[in-house]
Design an enzyme around this catalytic site. Structure first.
Site, short mmCIF file in Angstrom:
data_model
loop_
_atom_site.label_atom_id
_atom_site.label_comp_id
_atom_site.label_asym_id
_atom_site.label_seq_id
_atom_site.Cartn_x
_atom_site.Cartn_y
_atom_site.Cartn_z
N ASP A 139 0.85 -1.18 0.00
CA ASP A 139 0.00 0.00 0.00
C ASP A 139 0.89 1.24 0.00
O ASP A 139 2.09 1.15 0.26
CB ASP A 139 -0.89 -0.03 1.24
CG ASP A 139 -1.97 1.03 1.20
OD1 ASP A 139 -2.25 1.56 0.11
OD2 ASP A 139 -2.55 1.33 2.26
N ASP A 172 -4.02 -2.37 5.22
CA ASP A 172 -4.49 -1.87 6.51
C ASP A 172 -6.00 -1.78 6.60
O ASP A 172 -6.55 -1.66 7.67
CB ASP A 172 -3.89 -0.50 6.81
CG ASP A 172 -4.29 0.54 5.75
OD1 ASP A 172 -4.84 0.14 4.70
OD2 ASP A 172 -4.03 1.73 5.98
N ASP A 187 -8.55 -4.56 2.10
CA ASP A 187 -7.34 -5.36 1.87
C ASP A 187 -7.46 -6.78 2.39
O ASP A 187 -6.62 -7.63 2.09
CB ASP A 187 -6.14 -4.69 2.57
CG ASP A 187 -5.80 -3.35 1.97
OD1 ASP A 187 -5.85 -3.22 0.73
OD2 ASP A 187 -5.48 -2.42 2.73
#
Length: 893
Positions: free
Chosen positions: A337, A633, A637
């Site tokens: 990310d 997070d 996800d």
């Protein structure tokens, strides 16, 4: 346009494309009074509660049963049963003890099962406010239903998916669902059919948080039909594939099974042909089976991984599943990310664009310093710059106190960044606000796209305004067309560079203006560009990944221009590289052409990607045989974290869902910690490889001793219980010491091992056979010398062989150094656990001779001084031979 019809209710499949009036009509609800109580109850009964389905959790019993589901365990169990049938109860119970020790160890360390769905359900327990029967009712979020008119305001968690009927300065934090780092401004206008979730500005999504304003919306999706529910379904359905280590150990076990069956069967057949006693042949075959299986391998592998877990915990990396430690070491692709992992997850002023000057700045609010990193260094000396700082503080509703650790930042992240900017510029926002008390405010709205405040000071009035550059310039009559065009171009360039831009203006007047104080006669000040700055430690960490042959790919829900900017700043991509694919560019996996696959594999930056597309990308790389790590997070996800070979969640800013789905959690959210964990994983794999080499070469020497003695018809130099004792005592301690080695200086400078290769290469098997043959020759040599030349009895010869083989295997640990350094100074001799293991095993060997019970169980006979010399020779000679061969040929390293 298709819709799902249920009785008289029609639920649109693409509600974001429809105007509010049409949605209300299709859902059969009065937008002003809401559903009636009776109708709400009927729908609640028809569609069910607004709750996520609970996933089936793995029971403690199934975890326990899985510990016995191994071919090695089955063969040991068969050996135990045969031992009982032959009356060898001590031997049978000893084998069962080994099985139970392995099972208990694995069960205790694997009991932390995934609680992903429980974490998702915890997001359902908040109250919700809905219009029913013309009044506002506060009910449980589980009781809202399709067609309910939902009321939301700052601080609320959205109870269900809904389309907006009204939005008043409404802002929603959707980062947990979409990955967007900034709160999203909401409006009622329909959006395009192919708009991703992050761009559906007329929609509210279950589980997201309202950060500002208020609004009304009609509920279009509940429970599993919400975007959160769809993700929950994917989490439940995404299967965890066997980790590379599990697969490699399983493959190795199968090889050992065939070796065991082949040798035992061959020995039995040859013995029957030669007319030997059946009972003796069966006992010898059991001995071969026990010798072929390294009973301690599972325990040592488990403890080595657990030790790696403890070391990683010291480095702020929490590993929830043992095999994940080694898996990360083999990872050659990492999907990461952007927000909070590569960046600091905090908005800062990055660029200042005045009418006649531009500069990039580094803001250090805590130290009250501001440095120009690029552009006009004199910009901070100008009067326009000081007025820009002032406007940023006045047109601002946030609060920032660098000295208060509890409520340091309150309000919109962009407005907080403006206050930090003022601190860094040497101004105190609190003092400025005292000097310029606020008289009035014109709040931001989606119609005006600007905010203005009116202040009084020294009998004069000051107007401060911020907003979209077009809106601000329209209210600044002194700007000529050339300057306006220049500022538009600069704003577009800043947006292309991934910056969020705001324009600022001000006005000073003598008399208090009317309500339209911010609508005209303003003086243009300039633009400010905001950016979530990259972490300083990420760039060297990415360089380490390049050296280690690891491909890092950014996957974010943020704007593609922002993603590219950060990727360049941290050197994830080359300076001239400008390819960023979005979710709209990605086809389903089964529709990809060869050209599409090549294009995807070449791209390093992906933006506006949906959870389903993340799964497809992971699957694409896994199909090629890559070992894929995935960081995340948010709720969005969770499926990808579970699907990847190693899911890595963020511990500080991550959601509970992500943390409980992942196999590993970073307490500091740092990409550098991932690189540290990769290095540790490579160390662990190398340690595992070393102790497997050690165990298998030791076990093969036992096979050779029994087999050669049988074919040569020179007696029985080893008994089954003696072999089992060697395998679980004198082999395990040195193997365990090898498994907890710490050295890794060169491993991160090498490319990752080929994930398709087995844990032991063909060369490794050759080395194993060589080591085993040398040990066998030495051990059988002293056995034959003692029984044939010294006239010792077969019982004493058996005892000599037991101790000679034990000591030879203990000394064999010194042959396992990597070749870095020399024989007396390397990673083996520097490992204090090796010396502790050797001392422990030698002490145990003395106990087996001097403790009557152990002597009886192991059939040890009294010996004189001469056998002791033979035992020492059997241990030292193989080491000398191996080192001579390694020195002359380099083989075996």
């Amino acid at each position: 346009m298709t819709a799902t019809a249920t009785n008289n209710l029609s639920v649109p499949e693409l509600p974001h494309t429809l105007p509010a009036e049409q949605l209300v009509k299709s859902l059969a609800v009065d937008a002003k009074s809401g559903l009636t109580g009776d109708e709400a109850n009927r729908r609640l009964e028809q569609y069910g509660p607004n709750a996520l389905q609970e996933a089936k959790r793995e029971s403690a019993w199934s975890i326990a049963v899985r510990q016995f589901n191994s071919v090695i365990v089955w063969i040991l169990a068969a050996a135990a049963i045969i031992s009982f049938l032959l009356g060898e109860t001590v031997e049978g119970w000893a084998i069962i003890a080994v099985i139970l020790i392995n099972a208990i160890t694995g069960f205790v360390l694997e009991f932390n099962a995934s609680q992903s769905m429980d974490a998702l359900r915890k997001m359902d327990t908040n109250p919700a406010r809905v219009w029913r029967d013309g009044r506002v009712h506060e009910i449980s979020s589980e009781d809202v239903t399709l067609g309910d008119i939902l009321m939301v305001e700052a601080g609320d968690l959205v109870a269900a998916d809904a389309s907006l009927l009204e939005a008043n300065q409404l802002q929603v934090d959707e980062s947990a669902l979409t990955g967007e780092s900034l709160p999203v401004e909401k409006a009622t206008a329909p959006t395009a059919e192919d708009a991703p979730l992050g761009d559906q500005h007329n929609r509210l999504f279950k589980g997201t948080a309202v950060t500002g304003g208020n609004g009304r919306a009609v509920i279009t999706g509940i429970g599993q039909q919400t975007e959160l529910g769809k993700i929950a379904t994917m989490v439940e359905q995404a299967e965890r594939t066997a980790t590379p280590l599990e697969a490699k150990l399983d493959s190795l076990s199968k090889v050992l099974i065939w070796v065991t069956v082949g040798l035992a069967g061959l020995f039995l057949i040859v013995g029957l042909i030669r007319g030997e006693e059946v009972r003796q042949l069966i006992e010898t075959s059991i001995a071969l089976a026990i010798a072929a299986i390294p009973e301690g391998m599972s325990v040592v592998a488990t403890i080595a991984l657990a030790y790696g877990m403890l070391r990683l915990a010291e480095k702020k990396v929490i590993v929830k599943r043992l095999s994940a430690v080694e898996t990360l070491g083999g990872t050659n692709v990492i999907f990461t990310d952007k927000t909070g992992t590569l960046t600091q997850n905090r908005i800062e002023v990055h660029t200042i664009q005045l009418p006649d000057a531009r500069a990039d700045v580094d803001v250090q609010a805590a130290d009250q310093t501001l440095n120009v990193t690029n552009g006009d260094t004199q910009i901070i000396e100008s009067d326009v710059y000081q007025q820009l700082v002032l406007a940023g503080v006045l047109a601002n509703n946030a609060d920032y106190n660098p000295h208060d650790t509890d409520t340091k930042e309150v309000g919109d992240p962009v407005e907080v960044a403006l206050l930090k900017f003022a601190y860094a510029a040497g101004q105190d926002p609190d003092i400025i606000r005292e000097q310029y008390p606020r008289e009035a405010e014109k709040p931001f709205s989606s119609d005006t796209r600007m905010m203005g405040t009116l202040h009084r000071t020294d009998n004069r009035y000051v107007v401060a305004v911020k907003g979209a550059v077009e809106e601000i310039m329209d209210r600044c009559p002194d700007m000529d067309e050339a300057l306006q065009q220049k500022q538009r171009d600069m704003s577009e360039q800043m947006a292309a560079d991934g910056l969020r831009t705001l324009a600022f203006a001000y006005r000073e007047i003598d008399e208090k203006p009317g309500d339209d104080f911010a609508d005209s006669n303003l003086t243009y000040l300039g633009l400010i560009g905001f950016l979530d700055p990259p972490r300083t430690e990420v760039t060297p960490a990415l360089e380490s990944c390049r050296e280690a042959g690891i491909k890092v790919i950014m996957v974010t829900g943020d704007h593609p221009a922002t993603a590219l900017t950060i990727a360049r700043q941290v050197h994830l991509i080359e300076p001239g590289e400008d390819i960023a694919l979005t979710g709209r560019d990605l086809k389903p996996l089964d529709q990809l052409t060869d050209a599409d696959r090549e294009r995807l594999m070449a791209c390093r930056v992906f933006a506006r990607v949906s959870p389903t597309q993340k799964l497809d990308m992971i699957d694409l790389y896994q199909q090629q045989g890559d070992i894929v790590g995935m960081t995340g997070d948010g709720v969005n996800d969770a499926p990808a974290l579970k699907k990847s070979d190693i899911g890595i969640a963020m511990g500080q800013r991550g959601t509970q869902v992500a943390a409980e789905t992942a196999a590993m959690v970073l307490k500091d959210d740092s990409f550098t910690s991932i690189v540290t964990a990769i290095g540790q994983g490579r160390v662990i794999f190398e340690n595992i490889r070393k102790f497997i080499l050690f165990l298998l070469s030791c076990n093969m020497s036992e096979i050779f001793v029994v087999t050669f003695a049988g074919f040569l018809n020179v007696g029985t130099p080893l008994l089954p219980l003696q072999i089992l004792f060697i395998n679980i005592i004198t082999d395990v301690f040195p193997a365990l010491a090898l498994g907890v080695g710490r050295e890794n200086s060169e491993l991160m400078k090498q490319p990752p091992r080929d994930p398709k290769q087995p844990i032991l290469s063909r060369n490794d098997w050759g080395v194993i056979v060589f080591y085993a043959f040398v040990i066998t020759v030495a051990v059988l040599g002293v056995y034959l010398f003692g029984t044939r030349q010294l006239g010792l009895s077969e019982g004493v010869g058996n005892s000599i062989t037991f101790y000679a083989l034990s000591f030879a295997q203990l000394m064999h640990v010194f042959n396992l150094y990597s070749g870095k350094g020399h024989f007396f100074k390397n990673e083996i001799t520097r490992n204090r656990y090796i010396w502790l293991a050797l001392l422990t095993c030698i002490a145990i060997m003395f106990l087996t001779y001097y403790v009557p019970f152990l002597r009886e169980v192991l059939s040890i006979q009294p010996m004189q001084a001469a056998p002791l010399e033979l035992i020492i020779a059997a241990g030292v000679v193989p080491v000398i031979i191996v080192q001579v061969v390694r020195t002359l040929t380099g083989w075996g390293r």
